[in-house]
Design an enzyme around this catalytic site. Sequence first.
Site, PDB file in Angstrom:
ATOM      1  N   GLU A  12       0.816  -1.212   0.000  1.00 15.90           N
ATOM      2  CA  GLU A  12       0.000   0.000   0.000  1.00 15.90           C
ATOM      3  C   GLU A  12       0.852   1.265   0.000  1.00 15.90           C
ATOM      4  O   GLU A  12       0.519   2.254  -0.654  1.00 15.90           O
ATOM      5  CB  GLU A  12      -0.915  -0.003   1.234  1.00 15.90           C
ATOM      6  CG  GLU A  12      -1.717   1.266   1.453  1.00 15.90           C
ATOM      7  CD  GLU A  12      -2.803   1.495   0.407  1.00 15.90           C
ATOM      8  OE1 GLU A  12      -3.082   0.569  -0.377  1.00 15.90           O
ATOM      9  OE2 GLU A  12      -3.370   2.605   0.385  1.00 15.90           O
ATOM     10  N   HIS A  35      25.551   3.068   1.661  1.00 15.92           N
ATOM     11  CA  HIS A  35      25.626   4.465   2.043  1.00 15.92           C
ATOM     12  C   HIS A  35      24.257   5.000   2.498  1.00 15.92           C
ATOM     13  O   HIS A  35      24.073   5.307   3.665  1.00 15.92           O
ATOM     14  CB  HIS A  35      26.180   5.249   0.838  1.00 15.92           C
ATOM     15  CG  HIS A  35      26.340   6.715   1.034  1.00 15.92           C
ATOM     16  ND1 HIS A  35      27.265   7.458   0.341  1.00 15.92           N
ATOM     17  CD2 HIS A  35      25.680   7.600   1.818  1.00 15.92           C
ATOM     18  CE1 HIS A  35      27.182   8.727   0.705  1.00 15.92           C
ATOM     19  NE2 HIS A  35      26.231   8.841   1.596  1.00 15.92           N
TER      20      HIS A  35
END
Lengths: 247, 247, 247, 247
Positions: free
Chosen positions: B161, B211
């Site tokens: 959703e 990262h």
Amino acid sequence: MNSSPQAEVFEVPAEVFEAAYWLRVQSNSLKQTKALVSELSLQFYKLGWLSGTGGSVTLKVHEHNVPKQNQFIVMSPSGVQKDRMSPEDTYVLSSGGSILSLPPTKSYPNNPPKCTDCAPLFLKVYEMCNAGAVIHSHGLDACLVTMINSSSNEFRIRNMEMIKGIQGHGYHDELVVPIIENAPSEGQLVESLTKAIRGYPKSTAVLVRRHGVFIWGDTWISAKTQAECYHYLFAAAIKLRQLGLPY
Amino acid sequence: MNSSPQAEVFEVPAEVFEAAYWLRVQSNSLKQTKALVSELSLQFYKLGWLSGTGGSVTLKVHEHNVPKQNQFIVMSPSGVQKDRMSPEDTYVLSSGGSILSLPPTKSYPNNPPKCTDCAPLFLKVYEMCNAGAVIHSHGLDACLVTMINSSSNEFRIRNMEMIKGIQGHGYHDELVVPIIENAPSEGQLVESLTKAIRGYPKSTAVLVRRHGVFIWGDTWISAKTQAECYHYLFAAAIKLRQLGLPY
Amino acid sequence: MNSSPQAEVFEVPAEVFEAAYWLRVQSNSLKQTKALVSELSLQFYKLGWLSGTGGSVTLKVHEHNVPKQNQFIVMSPSGVQKDRMSPEDTYVLSSGGSILSLPPTKSYPNNPPKCTDCAPLFLKVYEMCNAGAVIHSHGLDACLVTMINSSSNEFRIRNMEMIKGIQGHGYHDELVVPIIENAPSEGQLVESLTKAIRGYPKSTAVLVRRHGVFIWGDTWISAKTQAECYHYLFAAAIKLRQLGLPY
Amino acid sequence: MNSSPQAEVFEVPAEVFEAAYWLRVQSNSLKQTKALVSELSLQFYKLGWLSGTGGSVTLKVHEHNVPKQNQFIVMSPSGVQKDRMSPEDTYVLSSGGSILSLPPTKSYPNNPPKCTDCAPLFLKVYEMCNAGAVIHSHGLDACLVTMINSSSNEFRIRNMEMIKGIQGHGYHDELVVPIIENAPSEGQLVESLTKAIRGYPKSTAVLVRRHGVFIWGDTWISAKTQAECYHYLFAAAIKLRQLGLPY
């Protein structure tokens, strides 16, 4: 342990009686440092680093004309709730480890004040690493990374952006943090901590097996920033292992 | 990297001297934007996106008669604690990337201000995506989803959703976020970021391996809302993998 | 969907013009309910139930002489940040679903107000369950428990103390929560939600696959308390499965 | 259960009518204790120990000339939201368990006050353990550690620094916490709790299977500190098991 620095309440050295000391004890810089120790203790408690009165924060008192090795040191008492520690609850030590001022005795059910059991360890880090601040954390992941391989004396991780947040490290550097064995009391860790610092000059942290981690920096900002990076990397290592991924 | 936009402090272009600029620099809208960068930085720090001084938030300064491509840009300094950044600590850049105002130098132990290392990346996103805000997050799960399959250049998820919260996506659309490889410095990511944006025109985010992630939107509300959805989906992917379930 | 209740802005029914209505619209009780919707939205956002503008809270306005089926209803707008929603940002609906008052249009970059897409679902729950409050949560674990077994239309758990917090349940009762399939828009869920409520009269919640959960109670306190218990039980189920333990 | 202490509202014993009692009921110490129960309830709610109205905190009222076994006791009502409990919402009981003052009835939708269902358990701990405070937590990990081995009546962990935070334990001591079976109502746990306390005199906690934990200490500081250590150790055990590591 005989040669290790010790916090001593009653054997106040001659230097303490110099007038300049008492002026410094009342300085704004000292007041701010005590407030900062209290504030950071609450912040780190909320991050889960200082629960159950475990862990501790210590800062040097920055003054313009005082070289770092002569700066006063603020420490917290032993066994106090870090989420409820006021600036007045802190100890002030000389650079040599003599207690210059201690917190007032608080009413029941608080215990009479006693300087943190980490004092000899903190003093050793200050002495060896030219640190401006040391954080001792009981963060759960810091404890757990020492248990993944109980025969290894190092925590290693590489190729993580957050390694760049550790002093002296770039993205391609492997981060190596020494692990020392725990002991029944903090004082008994002085020797192995000393050895680990000497053996890993590039590291700004020492893990203690089944216990936690000591992290330091030139300034409180550096120590806090690196502590956040170390805890991030410890959490990453635990999650990567749960996922069956290498690190 | 030669042709990429750069933050330049000293080469102030002629446009800067136009009187209108200085009026805009003092506008309420700018003040509010600086306050919002500071406020969002604290909020995102608490969500774990900006720990260890990592990550950053940048917003364009909305003014009624100024088209988005000409709007001023607010950025944060490099290496500052995002939980303690005041509105005054921010940089103001022209739409072309010239620094119009910089934060005052703060006392020890703060470092002298330096504009965020992400500046060229943020400017590139502003230029290519008509964005009103960009969020660079170091959220742990954003980092970890790039490590599940180190040879894949995409993060894919569908039938969730929360994908509806990503601009241009419905429940039945698969979300595809490109992953670029990390580099020792942010500046070196400009080329691969540019390529990823060009290659994935439907995406409003680019992941950086080991990262974190860059996320943008037309407005700060859109960027923040999408950032919450992306982090939810990254967390879902990690938990689903822990549970041995497909996503 | 034709027979399902709908929020309609412009077709204000005659009843709305009765003087009594306008007095009630200005009542203290209504003001308090709007404030409570705003306050609970922030609290649930912090619990992770309403991130990315997802999820929503709706309350009935309790007034002493007004039977519950005639009480006004407060709802939040569609697509707003639940951590920044003020009492004024809410909608007031008649018990039949007509909009009595709507929030003022806010300045850029806020979107013009639009009543929550969950309105028809909330109205259906109010109609069928005599509820005083409904919480729609996107909590991650609520979403994930629906994905453990994608062919099962029920979440089941038993022998957990927190089941006692669910209305009508004791420690030895099994908790059974129906799961309905997700659809591209909230409105399309009305029929399956209706069927699930009818099929599970003992349940005070309906899970939506890959989406979240609707939870209700006689009062806002009951709905909030049960929501905390349901989320605890969802989290328990996920952790137990990670640990390889049955539940 | 006949011989177990009970909270009784209407059978006020003669002692209650002694003038000294009424002075003590208005004492500053009592006011502070009520405020502390409210404050700790909110703090523990945020730690996840008291969600869904589950769990509870009780403190003795320290007064200089009153021996602990005669001190008043502050308890919270049954089924109230611990994040919204004011000092006035608390009960005051005599050391024998008679209710001396009860909270005012609050307006709809609050339920009429009823003393916590844990009262007989709390009174039993006060009686047997000379405790100054008892914390009943529903923390998820406290619940889950009782489910790892459903045939074991003990939770055991050793070689963890945080064990030092548990009263009477050093680093090399194994921590052993008894687990009792849950029952449909709190009152039915009195007998097994009594037996567990008697069987494990060194423990300051009793786990309840699929439910949570009772933790106590001489003072509220000791109870809170130990509670933080126990929850840390429960969390460690769960994570270690997820990692496939022994504890």
